[in-house]
Design an enzyme around this catalytic site. Structure first.
Site, short mmCIF file in Angstrom:
data_model
loop_
_atom_site.label_atom_id
_atom_site.label_comp_id
_atom_site.label_asym_id
_atom_site.label_seq_id
_atom_site.Cartn_x
_atom_site.Cartn_y
_atom_site.Cartn_z
N HIS A 100 6.43 -8.53 -11.66
CA HIS A 100 6.46 -8.49 -10.27
C HIS A 100 5.50 -8.06 -9.43
O HIS A 100 5.39 -7.59 -8.33
CB HIS A 100 7.81 -8.01 -9.64
CG HIS A 100 8.84 -8.43 -10.39
ND1 HIS A 100 9.79 -9.56 -10.06
CD2 HIS A 100 9.34 -8.13 -11.77
CE1 HIS A 100 10.81 -9.69 -10.81
NE2 HIS A 100 10.59 -8.96 -11.91
N SER A 151 -21.50 -8.14 2.46
CA SER A 151 -20.92 -8.60 3.41
C SER A 151 -22.01 -8.33 4.52
O SER A 151 -22.84 -7.46 4.29
CB SER A 151 -19.90 -7.61 4.03
OG SER A 151 -19.61 -7.72 5.44
N LYS A 170 -19.08 -3.34 1.31
CA LYS A 170 -18.34 -4.41 0.84
C LYS A 170 -19.17 -4.85 -0.68
O LYS A 170 -20.33 -5.27 -0.76
CB LYS A 170 -18.18 -5.61 1.55
CG LYS A 170 -17.14 -5.51 2.69
CD LYS A 170 -15.88 -5.01 2.04
CE LYS A 170 -15.06 -6.16 1.85
NZ LYS A 170 -14.68 -7.11 2.80
#
Ligand code: ARG
Length: 442
Positions: free
Chosen positions: A140, A261, A267
């Site tokens: 999960h 980015s 990024k």
């Protein structure tokens, strides 16, 4: 009409297969005395020259000649005249295209199999290196139990080996030759279909001429195998994306597989993984497209089937790219082993080990042990600590028979080492499985 009818814009890809099929057909026609030896010699030489022209990029493809089959035959007639006009004896474009496409798909299967193998090798190599690296195992996407990184990577090796198995199974069924089925009913000429089948590397000629020209199940089987493989890659790509997301930071990818980015200088976006995941859509799309083309087609050939090629071409090149990108990322990724181990220890990940200990040491029924462990987890949670940080006295406040031995099973290393059941995550198992795969793949 010409625009909707022509397939040369995409089926030019089949030129090698078309030439090979025509060469096998001409040789058989001559061997059976259906055409003269000198005609067959002229056909062979002419086809070889046409192959060279196409390779050199000087072949005059024409849309009004519809497809690769007619383009090549027309060019052959230009080059060698009369003999070329005898090549189409005892065949039709229907068995011709079915044969060419099978040959193309068979090669594509081998190319995909080679790429799957490369990815499996990369995974097994990294798994051997990280047989004992502990990481959090999830269910999960919640921390469940510690596992080893090598074990996680080898899970994908197992999946990919089944993907390869599906393609090999499909390849074996594909390998019957339609050539000589002619338009749909067979032919009145004394052809030898076993000869052409053998010349083209098929196991045998297809036994029913109607079936031979009108089914595309070989392409569908391949597309379903590719779809399942793409789904596996997509799951793995998503894991890579999660693992290298800063809040997780289980791995880093180098600049080779990430992009920056245009506005945020910090990024490192995992574009290759994102695209490998997203390309799954067009591969499923190819399967759906061809299934839909084929449903409701009465036997035998219908032009609908010309729509079989583009989805297959696209699915193959897309999956080849995904497999290559995933292989690159597997070799590139650097796990942060210290953080992996720290995260593996968080979230009460050794709770199952504690319950198992209560069963083993105190002979408690597992359901009772599960309950006691639940109480201990709540106690630890209320104190803001993890299980190994509880004192013995605190443990005994829940279950008085607990002894100090319990602490031996609460570390993540002890936890993974204890999972030595067949197929389990223990480093010794993983090292052995990685070695087994590397040997198979060598
Ligand atoms: N271009 C056709 C295809 O890809 C070749 C077969 C055409 N046969 C015919 N009877 N028109 O399916």
């Amino acid at each position: 009409m010409r625009a909707i009818n022509a397939s040369i814009g995409f089926d030019a890809k089949l030129w090698r297969q078309d030439i090979a099929g025509s060469q096998a057909h001409a040789a058989m026609l001559a061997a059976q005395g259906i055409i003269k030896a000198e005609d067959q010699a002229a056909i062979q030489a002419g086809l070889a020259e046409i192959g060279a022209e196409i390779e050199a990029g000087v072949f005059p493809f024409s849309e009004s000649l519809e497809d690769i089959h007619t383009n090549i035959e027309a060019r052959l007639t230009e080059r060698i005249g009369e003999a070329a006009r005898r090549l189409h004896t005892a065949r039709s474009r229907n068995d011709q295209v079915a044969t060419d496409f099978r040959l193309w798909v068979r090669e594509a299967m081998d190319a995909i199999l080679a790429r799957i193998r490369e990815l499996m090798k990369a995974l097994a190599t990294r798994a051997a290196e990280h047989a004992a690296t502990v990481m959090p195992g999830f269910t999960h996407l919640q921390t469940a139990q510690p596992v080893t990184f090598g074990h996680h990577l080898l899970a994908y090796v197992e999946m990919l080996s089944r993907d390869a198995g599906r393609i090999k199974d499909a390849r074996a069924r594909l390998n019957e030759c339609p050539l000589g089925a002619a338009a749909l009913a067979g032919t009145s000429f004394p052809i030898d279909r076993f000869m052409t089948a053998a010349a083209l590397g098929f196991d045998r000629p297809a036994a029913n001429s109607l079936d031979a020209v009108s089914d595309r199940d070989f392409a569908l089987e391949f597309l379903s195998a590719l779809s399942i493989c793409a789904m596996h890659l997509s799951r793995f790509a998503e894991e890579i994306i999660i693992w290298c997301s800063p809040p997780f930071r289980l791995i880093t990818l180098s600049d080779a597989y990430t992009t920056g980015s245009s506005i945020m200088p910090q990024k490192r976006n995992p574009d290759a993984a994102e695209l490998a995941k997203a390309k799954t859509g067009r591969i499923y799309g190819a399967l759906m497209a061809l299934l839909t083309v084929m449903k409701g087609l009465p036997l035998a050939y219908a032009k609908d089937m010309q729509e079989d090629k583009e989805p297959v071409f696209d699915a193959v090149s897309s999956l080849e790219l995904c497999l290559a990108a995933m292989t690159g990322m597997v070799l590139d990724m650097r796990p942060d082993t210290a953080r992996m181990e720290a995260l593996a220890a968080s979230g009460f990940s050794t709770a199952t080990d504690l319950a198992d200990w209560l069963v083993r040491a105190l002979k408690m029924p597992f359901r009772d042990a599960h309950h006691v462990t639940g109480c201990l987890v709540r106690l630890a949670e209320s104190r803001g600590v993890d299980l190994p940080e509880l004192s013995l006295a605190e443990m005994q406040s829940v279950e008085p028979r607990i002894t100090a031995d319990v602490f031996d099973v609460l570390t993540v290393r002890a936890s993974v080492a204890s999972r030595a059941s067949y197929g389990g995550t223990a480093p010794a198992n993983v090292a052995a499985q990685a070695a087994r795969w590397l040997e198979i793949l060598a």
